[in-house]
Write a protein that holds these residues in place. Structure first.
Motif, PDB file in Angstrom:
ATOM      1  N   SER A 299     -12.811   7.971  -4.335  1.00 46.69           N
ATOM      2  CA  SER A 299     -11.447   8.316  -3.955  1.00 46.69           C
ATOM      3  C   SER A 299     -10.668   8.864  -5.145  1.00 46.69           C
ATOM      4  N   HIS A 300      -9.851   9.874  -4.882  1.00 49.09           N
ATOM      5  CA  HIS A 300      -8.995  10.431  -5.928  1.00 49.09           C
ATOM      6  C   HIS A 300      -7.816   9.489  -6.138  1.00 49.09           C
TER       7      HIS A 300
ATOM      8  N   PRO B  22       0.834  -1.210   0.000  1.00 47.86           N
ATOM      9  CA  PRO B  22       0.000   0.000   0.000  1.00 47.86           C
ATOM     10  C   PRO B  22       0.866   1.257   0.000  1.00 47.86           C
ATOM     11  N   TYR B  23       0.338   2.305  -0.621  1.00 51.69           N
ATOM     12  CA  TYR B  23       1.083   3.566  -0.748  1.00 51.69           C
ATOM     13  C   TYR B  23       0.589   4.560   0.295  1.00 51.69           C
ATOM     14  N   PHE B  24       1.541   5.170   1.019  1.00 42.98           N
ATOM     15  CA  PHE B  24       1.144   6.165   2.018  1.00 42.98           C
ATOM     16  C   PHE B  24       1.062   7.527   1.354  1.00 42.98           C
TER      17      PHE B  24
ATOM     18  N   VAL C 175      -5.900   3.820  -4.500  1.00 45.43           N
ATOM     19  CA  VAL C 175      -7.076   4.584  -4.075  1.00 45.43           C
ATOM     20  C   VAL C 175      -7.308   4.352  -2.582  1.00 45.43           C
ATOM     21  N   ASN C 176      -8.089   5.234  -2.008  1.00 46.03           N
ATOM     22  CA  ASN C 176      -8.506   5.074  -0.622  1.00 46.03           C
ATOM     23  C   ASN C 176      -9.735   4.182  -0.610  1.00 46.03           C
ATOM     24  N   SER C 177      -9.582   2.962  -0.169  1.00 45.25           N
ATOM     25  CA  SER C 177     -10.659   1.979  -0.218  1.00 45.25           C
ATOM     26  C   SER C 177     -11.819   2.327   0.706  1.00 45.25           C
ATOM     27  N   GLU C 178     -11.585   3.248   1.648  1.00 48.54           N
ATOM     28  CA  GLU C 178     -12.650   3.618   2.581  1.00 48.54           C
ATOM     29  C   GLU C 178     -13.540   4.725   2.035  1.00 48.54           C
TER      30      GLU C 178
ATOM     31  N   THR D 279      -2.929   8.817   4.962  1.00 45.78           N
ATOM     32  CA  THR D 279      -3.378   7.434   5.144  1.00 45.78           C
ATOM     33  C   THR D 279      -2.788   6.564   4.053  1.00 45.78           C
ATOM     34  N   TYR D 280      -2.876   5.259   4.227  1.00 45.75           N
ATOM     35  CA  TYR D 280      -2.382   4.329   3.227  1.00 45.75           C
ATOM     36  C   TYR D 280      -3.455   4.085   2.162  1.00 45.75           C
TER      37      TYR D 280
END
Length: 326
Positions: A124-125, A75-77, A117-120, A83-84
């Motif tokens: 997500s951008h 995962p990318y921070f 992407v931000n899975s939450e 966030t990751y």
């Protein structure tokens, strides 16, 4: 009653295909059976949408499937979102194929595009990263500051792979040539001829001319289009020819034997221009190009007995040169 559907293992499918004649295989072209290079009679086949690559010798019907990538993609921070981000998509682009005389073997290099992407979040951008992998065990090498601009616009000359790339801003993009030395495994940048203006005004296509790196430069306007051929030697560009407009021709694909030219016309047909007689010949190979009009490329090919895992002396392996219009 509906018959059950049977799916063959991929390895078995590849083994069956490797035993078919070239003419039979061309009937089953699809948008992802792409050729990304030819070297010493071997072809590199690569699927940019999936982690699939292979090397094929049509003469011996030897077929080698390269292993899938084992490179880690954690995962990318994101400092901006603090966030990751999760890996959402992977694509394998701009593959190139050539021979490394230092290791006496063939190598495939490809650029990997990663989308995080931000899975939450529902919308997500996305954040994009790039990697570069080198076969056949797929090790990661440092990524250059530039990435190729065309999916199959690469060529291989004397141990070095070349791609087109650009730099600059809106309506003032400038062309560069990205190179990768298979021997020392390093990237470098080569400028195109200095006179060439911004890319909206000119098109630049890479090709091989008499064993050297060359470029075809032509204006983007289609009225009375002329083509200039430039060839480089140790980074110095020399203009070789100027081709006046040939009726109906929109792109030069490259050179064949005796200086003949392979061309593409407005009807997406591939033509052969005889330089000595100034005559055009239709090759009748446009039936499967409807969806690849901007991705047509020319690869030099000779029939050979070169083994995929290495090469000794090339001249001992060549059976014969292909026919003039092959």
């Amino acid at each position: 009653m509906q018959r059950p559907r049977f799916e063959l293992p991929e390895a078995l499918v590849m083994k069956i295909l490797s035993k078919l004649p070239v003419k039979s295989l061309t009937r089953f072209n699809c948008n992802t059976s792409s050729v990304y290079g030819a070297c010493h009679g071997l072809l590199c086949l690569h699927d940019p949408l999936e982690d699939k690559a292979a090397i094929w010798n049509p003469s011996t019907r030897e077929f080698k499937i390269l292993p899938p990538s084992s490179i880690q993609r954690p995962p990318y921070f994101s400092p901006f979102e603090e966030t990751y981000l999760s890996l959402d998509d992977v694509s394998f682009n701009n593959a190139a194929f050539g021979f490394d005389s230092k290791t006496d073997d063939y190598k495939v290099i490809r650029f990997v595009s990663l989308t995080f992407v931000n899975s939450e979040e529902e919308y997500s951008h996305p954040h994009f990263l790039h990697q570069v992998e080198l076969s056949d065990s797929w090790k990661e090498i440092p990524s250059p500051d530039y990435t190729p601009t065309e999916p199959n616009g690469n060529i291989f000359v004397d141990g070095i792979c070349y791609w087109k790339t650009v730099y600059g801003g809106y309506l003032d993009f400038r062309g560069l040539i990205l190179s990768f030395d298979l021997g020392n495994e390093e990237f470098s940048i080569l400028p195109i001829p200095e006179f060439v203006g911004s890319l909206p005004e000119y098109y630049v296509d890479l090709l091989v001319f008499n064993g050297s790196l060359g470029v075809i430069v032509y204006p983007s306007e289609r009225i009375d289009t002329s083509f200039d051929l430039w060839v480089t030697s140790e980074g110095v560009w020399t203009k070789q020819f100027n081709f006046k407009s040939i009726s109906g021709v929109v792109r030069l694909l490259g050179f064949g034997k005796n200086g003949d030219l392979f061309l593409r016309d407005t009807n997406d047909e591939v033509l052969l221009f005889d330089a000595s007689t100034q005559e055009l010949k239709e090759l009748e190979i446009n039936t499967y190009l409807d969806h690849f009009r901007f991705a047509i490329s020319l690869h030099a090919y000779v029939e050979s007995l070169v083994r995929i895992n290495g090469i000794q002396k090339l001249k001992k392996h060549i059976i014969r040169q292909p026919a003039r219009d092959a």
